[in-house]
Enzyme design. Structure first.
Site, PDB file in Angstrom:
ATOM      1  N   HIS A   1      27.699-118.145  43.566  1.00  0.00           N
ATOM      2  CA  HIS A   1      28.428-117.798  42.350  1.00  0.00           C
ATOM      3  C   HIS A   1      27.442-117.489  41.228  1.00  0.00           C
ATOM      4  O   HIS A   1      26.506-118.246  40.973  1.00  0.00           O
ATOM      5  CB  HIS A   1      29.359-118.931  41.919  1.00  0.00           C
ATOM      6  CG  HIS A   1      30.170-118.578  40.703  1.00  0.00           C
ATOM      7  ND1 HIS A   1      31.191-117.646  40.737  1.00  0.00           N
ATOM      8  CD2 HIS A   1      30.091-118.997  39.410  1.00  0.00           C
ATOM      9  CE1 HIS A   1      31.706-117.515  39.544  1.00  0.00           C
ATOM     10  NE2 HIS A   1      31.047-118.316  38.714  1.00  0.00           N
ATOM     11  N   SER A   2      27.663-116.362  40.543  1.00  0.00           N
ATOM     12  CA  SER A   2      26.857-115.929  39.411  1.00  0.00           C
ATOM     13  C   SER A   2      25.384-115.794  39.826  1.00  0.00           C
ATOM     14  O   SER A   2      25.080-114.999  40.727  1.00  0.00           O
ATOM     15  CB  SER A   2      27.054-116.902  38.242  1.00  0.00           C
ATOM     16  OG  SER A   2      26.593-116.354  37.038  1.00  0.00           O
ATOM     17  N   MET A   3      24.461-116.529  39.240  1.00  0.00           N
ATOM     18  CA  MET A   3      23.071-116.464  39.700  1.00  0.00           C
ATOM     19  C   MET A   3      22.981-116.757  41.190  1.00  0.00           C
ATOM     20  O   MET A   3      22.162-116.172  41.903  1.00  0.00           O
ATOM     21  CB  MET A   3      22.205-117.463  38.922  1.00  0.00           C
ATOM     22  CG  MET A   3      20.720-117.428  39.314  1.00  0.00           C
ATOM     23  SD  MET A   3      19.685-118.642  38.437  1.00  0.00           S
ATOM     24  CE  MET A   3      19.984-120.107  39.439  1.00  0.00           C
TER      25      MET A   3
END
Length: 253
Positions: A94-96
């Site tokens: 998720h995300s990074m």
């Protein structure tokens, strides 16, 4: 090999399932920790042996040197995961963590021409080739907190506790520096199929930027759009868990 695997400071197995037929590797967002994926581990432990990556500089790794570079992160995580590749693998970032899942998969594929993940879930992040000029890591502490509140991904109890926030800030800032200074290798792609999950109101990822992941795989591609912002996962756990479970079973999401 078993002892070496269990000794890894990078891996948390909240619900060990040694008899599983697949593994799920979860990589959290900037400033996040392995415990973010505890609910996913709990729900999917019947389908896989779930490995949650713990970055340095937080929780039980608070004293470990920080990493502020995505390539260094990806090199270290790929090395830690190699002993665990005796089963088919699904990545969820998720995300990074989505960028790290991609870069780790890319490294594992380069090291072994026969390796491919069952699926790579890239959640809450624009494609590696899509850049924005962001500098959260250069802001003062109040500026970093404003960004965290905008994304609504941090427990309000932590944001309200200055002592806890002060302890966490170096790791948060280091992660933001890593992802904001990241630039993918031109033409970077994996063989593994990619499924993108995105919120329709994410202030940091547009639908066009999410669609950009299509050019980063020579395998199958899918995109699922959910109502919500950057942390849309919290409101859609059931359908997301079902997608991941299908991938773990060998079915395409």
């Amino acid at each position: 090999m078993g002892a070496q695997r269990e000794d890894s400071v990078w891996i948390r197995r909240f619900h060990p399932m040694p008899e599983s037929r697949a593994r799920l590797v979860c990589l959290p967002h900037a400033g996040g920790s392995a415990s973010f994926f505890f609910p996913m581990s709990q729900t999917l432990s019947s389908s896989a042996d779930v490995l949650c990556v713990q970055y340095p500089g937080r929780q039980d790794r608070r004293q470990d040197p920080l990493i502020e570079n995505i390539d260094e992160y990806a090199d270290a995580i790929a090395a830690e995961l190699k002993p665990w590749l005796d089963l088919p693998v699904v990545f969820f970032g998720h995300s990074m963590g989505a960028v790290l899942a991609f870069e780790v998969t890319r490294r594992l594929e380069e090291a072994d021409p026969e390796f491919a993940a069952l699926a790579l879930f890239a959640s809450g992040r624009r494609a590696p080739s899509r850049y924005r000029d962001e500098n959260v890591h250069r802001r003062d502490d109040d500026g970093v907190v404003r960004e965290m509140k905008l994304l609504s991904g941090t427990d309000s109890r932590v944001l309200g506790n200055e002592e806890i926030l002060r302890m966490a800030m170096p790791a948060i800032r280091g992660d933001y520096k890593a992802i904001e200074t990241y630039r993918s290798v031109p033409g970077a792609a994996v063989r593994s199929p990619i499924t993108v999950l995105t919120g329709d109101n994410d202030p940091r990822t547009s639908l066009e930027e999410a669609e950009g992941w299509r050019s980063h795989t020579s395998g199958a591609f899918d995109i699922r759009v959910f109502p919500g912002g950057h942390f849309f996962l919290a409101g859609h756990q059931e359908p997301i868990m079902s997608l991941v479970a299908e991938a773990l079973s060998g079915s395409r999401p």
